[in-house]
Design a protein around this motif. Structure first.
Motif, short mmCIF file in Angstrom:
data_model
loop_
_atom_site.label_atom_id
_atom_site.label_comp_id
_atom_site.label_asym_id
_atom_site.label_seq_id
_atom_site.Cartn_x
_atom_site.Cartn_y
_atom_site.Cartn_z
N SER A 137 131.97 -9.80 36.76
CA SER A 137 130.97 -10.00 36.28
C SER A 137 130.24 -10.46 38.15
CB SER A 137 130.04 -10.12 35.10
OG SER A 137 130.38 -10.66 34.26
N ALA A 138 130.90 -11.61 38.09
CA ALA A 138 130.91 -12.20 39.95
C ALA A 138 130.67 -10.93 41.04
CB ALA A 138 131.21 -13.12 40.30
N MET A 139 131.64 -10.53 40.62
CA MET A 139 132.03 -9.12 41.88
C MET A 139 131.53 -7.94 41.73
SD MET A 139 134.54 -10.83 43.93
CE MET A 139 133.82 -12.47 43.63
N ALA A 140 130.85 -7.83 40.51
CA ALA A 140 129.84 -6.48 40.59
C ALA A 140 128.94 -6.75 41.40
CB ALA A 140 129.15 -6.07 38.98
N LEU A 141 127.81 -8.05 40.96
CA LEU A 141 126.92 -8.79 41.93
C LEU A 141 127.31 -8.16 43.92
CD1 LEU A 141 125.49 -11.24 39.85
CD2 LEU A 141 124.24 -9.26 40.28
N PHE A 142 128.84 -8.84 43.72
CA PHE A 142 129.61 -9.38 45.32
C PHE A 142 129.11 -7.27 45.83
CE2 PHE A 142 132.42 -8.88 48.36
CZ PHE A 142 131.89 -10.21 49.59
N GLY A 143 129.75 -6.90 45.00
CA GLY A 143 130.29 -5.56 45.49
C GLY A 143 129.11 -4.90 45.64
#
Length: 510
Positions: A137-143
């Motif tokens: 989920s964190a990398m989704a926001l970052f992406g």
């Protein structure tokens, strides 16, 4: 004694402020593109000279991305991040106030210099404050912040340029930067600094020289007819020599600038190749779409940006989906789906003509954006899944360097191929224009396309040039489709970690 994990409220605030910093940097990769004609007129620059406004930023950002890990270890992550944000905002304001070409190119270099650390340091902070299970989920926001920024850039830049001034494409960074700075000061905790850390100047210098010479070689090659120019030959030799010295030094020095042990991790090595290809296919295709819509189809700047907008919507939707699917679905399946969607979008674009409908452009753009959503989040997660926390800072710097180089190389290559293929295709099509061609014997052709009159010759040349340009765009789209398909076998080299990597909370406040 380990630092306790951050509270939910603090973790949300940390995420928000670092995402703002990333969005600010990502927007500037494309927001100035649509304003180039206006900047060119303001600073009295030629068409070749104005491209340095883009190139200077890319080169500076690419050179300063790798040492971000060293700077964070030497001076502390929070301190470096704050300096990067403040420096980026100040450089942006100076770009907006520039009165000459030399000034704006110099300030863009400064902007890229400070902005290079924003993405890798923000990514490292997010990887540290979330558990292994939550990193999807964190990398989704970052992406979303990294990849949607370049999509929104032309839309926002076009609106600001047409309704206010081109200078506001730089001034817009002031409120975003202030919000990010205040958030970092309030919520992010400083990491331990190592005063004894030393920079490998030979490794850093040769890598920087190699990247700069390579970018110059790619950017100016088409203008100077490649190896018929002494400058291009010199740049190629300097780039090759610098990279050779860098590689030899990396594998022989005790403490090299780039730790070669990073590449012993299979997932990290494969991820570096993957993100390089993603940079080529995504941002290079975006650089082609703008002239296709504006030049061939006659779309206004703002309309072209709006038609490209659904690409970002597809990316955001699928990235948030990936945040929930990571850990439940095999990452390799998600990556294959992403590559398949990207290849399908490129295949559909090979059938485009200037008569293509807006609906088809929107649907194809959404599919391509969805493909990126399936790629970026799983790829980022699996690349760092088996990498130790002590190497994560260096890893994120190299990972983003690979993406930046892929983007700049892709843009330069497809632009050069487009220019060269237009000339080749023009000559091929023109060879069929003769009195013996039945199409030229019709009454309408003889009247409107008469090569013996100035008006007819101009109309005929315009028609041939348009067809040659369409074919050249198709060739570029086909090349990116082939790249998307060719990288698929690498998916099966990825592996899952045997056990979760321990989380480091030292980058955050309680």
């Amino acid at each position: 004694m380990p630092v306790p994990a951050p509270t939910v409220a603090n973790r949300g605030a940390i995420t928000a402020c670092v995402i703002l910093a990333v969005i600010m940097q990502a927007l500037d990769t494309t927001i100035a593109n649509v304003a180039l004609p206006y900047i060119q007129g303001s600073v009295s620059a030629s068409a070749d000279q104005i491209n340095w406004v883009l190139t200077s930023y890319i080169v500076a950002a690419a050179i300063m991305t790798p040492p971000s890990g060293f700077l964070a270890a030497r001076f502390g992550r929070k301190r470096v991040l704050l300096v990067a944000i403040v420096g980026f905002v100040v450089a942006s304001m100076l770009c907006g106030m520039a009165q000459s070409l030399n000034e704006i190119v110099g300030f863009r270099l400064l902007q890229g210099f400070f902005g290079a650390s924003l993405v890798p340091l923000s990514q490292a902070i997010l990887l540290d404050i979330y558990t292994v299970e939550e990193r999807g989920s964190a990398m989704a926001l970052f992406g979303v912040s990294v990849m949607v920024g370049p999509v929104l850039g032309p839309v926002i830049g076009g609106w600001l340029t047409e309704n206010i001034s081109w200078r506001w494409v730089f001034y817009i960074n002031l409120p975003i930067g202030l919000a990010a700075m205040l958030g970092v000061m309030a919520f992010v905790k400083e990491t331990k600094s190592n005063a004894g850390a030393k920079l490998d100047w030979l490794g850093f210098g040769t890598l920087s020289l190699g990247i700069a010479a390579l970018q110059m070689f790619l950017d100016r090659g088409e203008q100077l007819d490649w190896f018929s120019s002494g400058e291009i030959i010199l740049e190629a030799l300097v780039s090759a020599g610098a990279f050779y010295v860098f590689l030899v030094h990396t594998f022989t020095a005790r403490k090299p600038f780039v730790n070669p042990r990073l590449f012993l991790d299979r997932n990290f090595s494969v991820g570096m190749i993957f993100i390089f290809i993603v940079g080529i296919t995504y941002l290079a295709s975006m650089s082609l779409m703008t002239p296709y819509l504006q030049t061939l189809m006659g779309y206004p700047v703002v309309t072209a940006g709006l038609v490209m907008g659904p690409r970002g919507v597809g990316t955001m939707v699928c990235m948030f989906m990936m945040g929930r699917l990571i850990g439940r679905v095999d990452t390799r399946i998600l990556l294959l789906i992403g590559l398949g969607l990207t290849a399908w979008a490129m295949y559909d674009m090979t059938g485009w003509t200037p008569d293509v409908s807006q609906e088809r452009i929107v649907v194809t753009g959404f599919v391509q954006g969805a493909g990126l959503g399936f790629l970026f989040v799983p790829l980022t997660t699996v690349t760092f899944e088996t990498l130790g926390a002590e190497m994560r800072g260096d890893g994120t710097g190299l990972y983003n360097l690979s993406r930046n180089i892929g983007s700049s190389v892709g843009i330069s290559v497809v632009s050069a191929l487009l220019t060269e293929n237009v000339q080749v295709n023009h000559a091929d099509i023109a060879s069929y224009v003769s009195p013996y061609n039945r199409a030229m014997q019709s009454i309408a052709s003889a009247h409107w396309l008469n090569p013996f009159s100035r008006a007819g010759l101009a109309s005929l040349d315009g028609m041939v040039t348009q067809q040659a340009t369409i074919i050249s765009f198709i060739d570029d789209f086909k090349l990116m489709m082939i790249l998307s398909l060719a990288v698929m076998p690498l998916v099966f080299l990825l592996r899952k970690s045997a056990k979760p990597v321990a989380m480091d909370h030292s980058a955050v406040m309680e």
